[in-house]
Design a protein around this motif. Structure first.
Motif, short mmCIF file in Angstrom:
data_model
loop_
_atom_site.label_atom_id
_atom_site.label_comp_id
_atom_site.label_asym_id
_atom_site.label_seq_id
_atom_site.Cartn_x
_atom_site.Cartn_y
_atom_site.Cartn_z
N HIS A 188 -13.45 -42.40 48.94
CA HIS A 188 -14.00 -43.74 48.71
C HIS A 188 -15.31 -43.85 49.50
O HIS A 188 -15.31 -43.57 50.70
N GLN A 279 -15.06 -37.19 42.45
CA GLN A 279 -14.52 -38.39 41.77
C GLN A 279 -14.43 -39.59 42.72
O GLN A 279 -13.66 -40.52 42.44
N THR A 281 -14.50 -43.01 44.60
CA THR A 281 -14.67 -44.40 44.14
C THR A 281 -15.76 -45.07 44.97
O THR A 281 -15.79 -44.90 46.19
N ARG A 282 -16.62 -45.82 44.31
CA ARG A 282 -17.72 -46.53 45.02
C ARG A 282 -17.35 -48.00 45.16
O ARG A 282 -17.01 -48.65 44.16
#
Ligand code: F3S
Length: 420
Positions: A188, A279, A281-282
């Motif tokens: 993240h 992959q 998450t932002r």
């Protein structure tokens, strides 16, 4: 995933050639390694063992420790303990029932026989157990794990009490999870746009990040945060220590985070071009308000104030002493710290103004693991987001969460006057 490779020494341990106690330890570490797909065991430089309070261990836990000691197990690397259920020296002053104290002392005796140093603290890194960047550890206390991984750049999973103790007896742990580069990549990426000033702001941020990241590995980019923090050679030895302590404790309490990268602070953020997982998450955090709202009840009175979660540093004790000098508390104020820090505070004359104000300074313990039933407290004020997360479930208390200054005012007046 390959099979777990064991060295000749590991195999000797497993075959019982180093004694029954060591065999049991090897069996546990190897079982965990097999479950998690570790390829080998890695030597560790230190261990921090949770599962110390008799309140949590009970008779079954005590007997387990005693039987391990009886089987001849001894730790092979420096090992410390998490907080116990009472101040080991001043338990009578703090109203601990004698029956509980006797069982707690038996737990400590068992740990002593196992060779563990009786330093009961969640901040071992402040009292002589300070790991270096890249070192492998087996630590259990979640806030200490997050601090070691995130601020010091050491490598440890969130161990359970028995697995940490087994690793101490073996001198090794299974190489999986946060011991591996791959598992330390950020899952993240969180842009933090709101200003951060006080340690409680960092605690509030940690609370939000833990909720967002769950058991992932967040990377924080402090857009409006203190720029100086990212330029420091040793942030853990700077004036930002309480802030970083609050953040890492909270992130591990509201989530199951063991590593929270902070750009410019966590050593890997300066070293690894591949830090962010493909992959990832932002996310963004624009305001700390949701954390302050979630951690504050509506009561305007308090009957207990807690400071020192994680255990207070010398600097924090100095600040409490300054805020209390010449004043008198109206409600109970409990300050928890490590024994060595308490002794140092005494040498510096910091305890006198605190004790004269009517506050208590307790070593070796914390509210969450003390026997709290029957004391009649209802509303707790704290400057720790972690304590505000834990106190309702573990101590049956409603909480008010805000800066140290607000907590000291609450202790002096018995009223909560806000988080500003
Ligand atoms: Fe330490 Fe207890 Fe807080 S163990 S981190 S003082 S809940």
């Amino acid at each position: 995933m390959g099979e777990l490779q064991l060295s000749c020494t590991d195999q000797q341990f497993l075959a019982g050639e180093r004694g029954e106690g060591a065999r049991l330890a090897a069996q546990l570490v190897v079982a965990l390694g097999s479950i998690y797909g570790a390829r080998d065991l890695v030597p560790i430089s230190s261990v921090q063992v949770a599962g110390v309070s008799y309140r949590n261990l009970g008779e079954a836990g005590l007997e387990f420790l005693q039987s391990w000691a009886e089987a001849g197990a001894r730790v092979r690397v420096p090992s410390m303990l998490n907080p116990a259920g009472m101040d080991l020296l001043a338990w009578q002053e703090h109203g601990i029932p004698e029956a509980f104290a006797r069982r707690q002392q038996a737990v400590i005796e068992a740990y002593k026989r196992l060779g563990v140093t009786v330093s009961c603290t969640c901040t071992p890194y402040l009292v002589g157990m300070r790991p270096r960047h890249g070192e492998h550890l087996a630590w259990s206390e979640s806030s200490a794990v997050a601090f070691a991984n995130s601020i010091l750049g050491a490598r440890t999973n969130r161990e359970g009490g028995p697995s940490a103790l087994a690793a101490a007896i073996l001198g090794k742990t299974a190489r999986y999870g946060l011991h591996l580069d791959e598992a330390r990549r950020a899952t993240h990426v969180i842009d933090v746009a709101c200003p951060l000033d006080r340690p409680t702001d960092f605690g509030a941020l940690g609370y939000l990040v833990g909720r967002m990241a769950g058991d992932g590995v967040p990377l924080l980019r402090l857009r409006a945060g203190p720029a100086a923090l990212a330029r420091l050679e040793d942030p853990a030895a700077s004036r930002w220590l309480p802030h970083l302590k609050s953040l890492t404790a909270a992130v591990a309490a509201s989530g199951a985070v063991g590593l929270c990268h902070i750009e410019g602070v966590t050593p890997e953020t300066r070293e690894r071009p591949d830090l962010i997982a493909p992959q990832a998450t932002r996310l963004a955090i624009e305001s700390l308000r949701p954390a302050y709202e979630a951690l504050n009840g509506a009561e305007d009175y308090v009957d207990l104030v807690s400071v020192g979660c994680p255990h207070a540093s010398l600097g924090e004790l100095a600040q409490v002493a300054r805020l209390l000098r010449g004043r008198r508390t109206r409600v109970e104020l409990w300050i928890t710290t490590a024994r060595a820090t308490l002794q140092e505070a005494q040498r510096h004359g910091l305890l006198e103004p605190i004790l004269s104000a009517g506050a208590r300074v307790m070593a070796d313990t914390c509210l969450v693991v003390m026997p709290m039933a029957g004391r009649g407290f209802r509303v707790l004020a704290t400057d720790s987001a972690k304590m505000a997360v834990y106190a309702p479930a573990h101590c049956g208390l409603t909480t008010r969460f805000g800066p140290l200054e607000a907590c000291i005012e609450a202790a002096v007046t018995g009223r909560w006057q806000g988080t500003a």
